[in-house]
Design a protein around this motif. Structure first.
Motif, PDB file in Angstrom:
ATOM      1  N   ARG A 168      62.810  52.687 -55.159  1.00 21.14           N
ATOM      2  CA  ARG A 168      61.488  53.107 -55.645  1.00 21.14           C
ATOM      3  C   ARG A 168      61.607  53.707 -57.043  1.00 21.14           C
ATOM      4  NH1 ARG A 168      60.029  54.152 -50.068  1.00 21.14           N
ATOM      5  NH2 ARG A 168      61.082  56.177 -50.092  1.00 21.14           N
TER       6      ARG A 168
ATOM      7  N   ALA B 183      57.088  41.711 -51.404  1.00 21.73           N
ATOM      8  CA  ALA B 183      57.121  43.147 -51.120  1.00 21.73           C
ATOM      9  C   ALA B 183      57.209  43.461 -49.630  1.00 21.73           C
ATOM     10  CB  ALA B 183      55.889  43.823 -51.710  1.00 21.73           C
TER      11      ALA B 183
ATOM     12  N   VAL C 105      58.861  45.530 -57.248  1.00 23.23           N
ATOM     13  CA  VAL C 105      57.955  45.894 -56.145  1.00 23.23           C
ATOM     14  C   VAL C 105      58.627  46.845 -55.162  1.00 23.23           C
ATOM     15  CG1 VAL C 105      56.540  43.828 -56.363  1.00 23.23           C
ATOM     16  CG2 VAL C 105      58.515  43.787 -54.825  1.00 23.23           C
TER      17      VAL C 105
ATOM     18  N   VAL D 194      61.683  46.731 -53.570  1.00 22.63           N
ATOM     19  CA  VAL D 194      62.481  46.228 -52.454  1.00 22.63           C
ATOM     20  C   VAL D 194      63.963  46.425 -52.740  1.00 22.63           C
ATOM     21  CG1 VAL D 194      63.085  44.191 -51.095  1.00 22.63           C
ATOM     22  CG2 VAL D 194      60.730  44.510 -51.872  1.00 22.63           C
TER      23      VAL D 194
ATOM     24  N   ARG E 208      52.097  47.516 -47.667  1.00 22.78           N
ATOM     25  CA  ARG E 208      53.454  47.572 -47.126  1.00 22.78           C
ATOM     26  C   ARG E 208      53.434  47.731 -45.606  1.00 22.78           C
ATOM     27  NH1 ARG E 208      56.956  47.526 -51.191  1.00 22.78           N
ATOM     28  NH2 ARG E 208      56.290  48.253 -53.229  1.00 22.78           N
TER      29      ARG E 208
ATOM     30  N   LEU F 284      49.925  46.595 -53.508  1.00 21.57           N
ATOM     31  CA  LEU F 284      50.864  46.141 -52.480  1.00 21.57           C
ATOM     32  C   LEU F 284      50.562  46.789 -51.142  1.00 21.57           C
ATOM     33  CD1 LEU F 284      54.109  46.269 -54.636  1.00 21.57           C
ATOM     34  CD2 LEU F 284      52.755  44.267 -54.046  1.00 21.57           C
TER      35      LEU F 284
ATOM     36  N   GLN G 264      53.086  39.823 -53.376  1.00 23.90           N
ATOM     37  CA  GLN G 264      52.693  40.543 -52.167  1.00 23.90           C
ATOM     38  C   GLN G 264      53.619  40.192 -51.015  1.00 23.90           C
ATOM     39  OE1 GLN G 264      49.671  42.813 -51.564  1.00 23.90           O
ATOM     40  NE2 GLN G 264      51.367  43.223 -50.163  1.00 23.90           N
TER      41      GLN G 264
END
Length: 369
Positions: free
Chosen positions: A344, A274, A293, A295, A181, A179, A271
């Motif tokens: 997270r 995210a 992911v 969020v 970010r 990912l 992707q």
């Protein structure tokens, strides 16, 4: 090794297609050359999306039902393992089903497998709430007939008895891309599905109020269509978008548009998901994959399965009832967006539960191989 899988696949519901893709991936991680036959209400579409052999489900009230029964019996007999699920496959009643729902069909499938000498297991299944004592007894019989019973949550486990093992949602096993970010500014995504009129009208008004407030504060938003209702009444999320959000949000692309193979399209979709700083959703797998992911996500529990999943992930304060008011939804959304570390940590729990589900499938395949 040949594996049969029975579920609601091919109906253009992204959550269900992710479940099937995840299960096939898990089986092939153990048996690279495994072949599959998927029993589906829309076998042509399931074959197109997943590249597998397919058969119709053995419903009794359909044109050519007797021929279907013969084809299904022959296909089951060719399998070394028959898997029921993943997903909420056991339903006595729903907005689109009258009692006794799917239970007699699944009991018949189990009986057909027993006659064929093919072992049966459930993997990541759920039971829709609102069951009857008769239905619960039938579920116990199904569970007792299975080689292994892997279920999505504790509530479902209680329907099948002590042999049931909680393995979580099979979407938790979905391989995540690397990912990136990059910070695109304040972005959010909304997933909203059609519901009964008594629930849908007030919930849409509430969500519009929250969305408008976020936009006034500079947030940019997209609408995530998760289902298109192929062969299912009241399942097309685009109806909600056109009715209430067309002038407020961009419509996100979907891995189901057919422009690319599903696996690659899913990677790009994850992707893109995210890049959001917030997701609001009624669709279970829009919410769960957003958490996966990392969020910050607020789920609206139109069904018990949404509540169960967020409680199990330690996110009970970020799941709300469908009669929530706009102010509460907004306050919860902004609190979630400010709690990035919490989400997270929840993403780590999703990954850990995914390893449990993968381990269950690995042990099951090795057991029958």
């Amino acid at each position: 090794m040949r594996v049969g899988i029975v579920g609601w696949f091919g109906s253009d519901n992204l959550g269900d297609e992710i479940l099937l893709h995840s299960l096939i991936t898990c089986v092939r991680a153990v048996k690279e050359n495994a072949s599959f036959v998927v029993f589906s209400p829309n076998p042509g579409r399931a074959a197109e999306l997943h590249g597998v052999e397919t058969e119709h489900m053995p419903v009794l009230r359909a044109r050519g039902a007797s021929d279907r029964q013969v084809a299904v019996q022959r296909a089951i007999k060719s399998c070394q393992l028959l898997i029921l699920g993943p997903g909420t496959v056991f339903q006595e009643r729903s907005p689109n089903l009258s009692w006794p729902g799917t239970l007699p069909m699944f009991a018949r499938i189990v009986a057909m497998a027993k006659l064929a000498g093919t072992p049966v297991a459930t993997v990541g299944v759920g039971v829709r709430e609102g069951g009857t004592p008769v239905g619960r007894q039938l579920l116990r019989i199904v569970g007792a007939s299975c080689l292994a019973v892997g279920v999505r949550d504790k509530r479902t486990a209680s329907h099948f008895g002590p042999s049931a093992e909680v393995i979580g949602d099979m979407a938790y096993t979905l391989p995540l891309p690397a990912l990136e970010r990059a910070d695109p500014g304040r972005r959010f995504a909304l997933s909203l599905r059609p519901l009964g009129p008594d629930v849908e009208g007030p919930l849409v008004a509430t969500t519009v109020g929250c969305v408008d407030r976020l936009r006034q504060e500079g947030w940019l938003g997209t609408f995530l269509p998760m289902a298109f209702g192929r062969g299912a009444h009241g399942e097309d999320d685009r109806v909600i978008y056109e009715r209430a959000f067309r002038d407020r949000l961009d419509l996100d692309s979907t891995p189901l548009d057919g422009s690319r193979p599903l696996a690659g399209a899913l990677r790009d979709w994850l992707q893109s998901l995210a890049t959001n700083q917030l997701v609001l959703g009624t669709r279970l797998h829009a919410a769960l994959l957003a958490v996966a992911v990392g969020v910050p996500t607020v789920a609206i529990a139109y069904e018990r399965k949404v509540q169960d999943a967020f409680v199990d992930l330690g996110l009970s304060e970020y799941v709300l009832p469908p009669d929530v008011d706009a102010e509460t939804l907004y306050r919860t959304a902004t609190a979630a967006a400010a709690s990035t570390e919490l989400f997270r940590e929840a993403a780590g729990r999703v990954a850990a539960q995914g390893r449990v589900a993968q381990g269950f499938v690995t042990a099951l395949v090795k057991r029958v191989d």
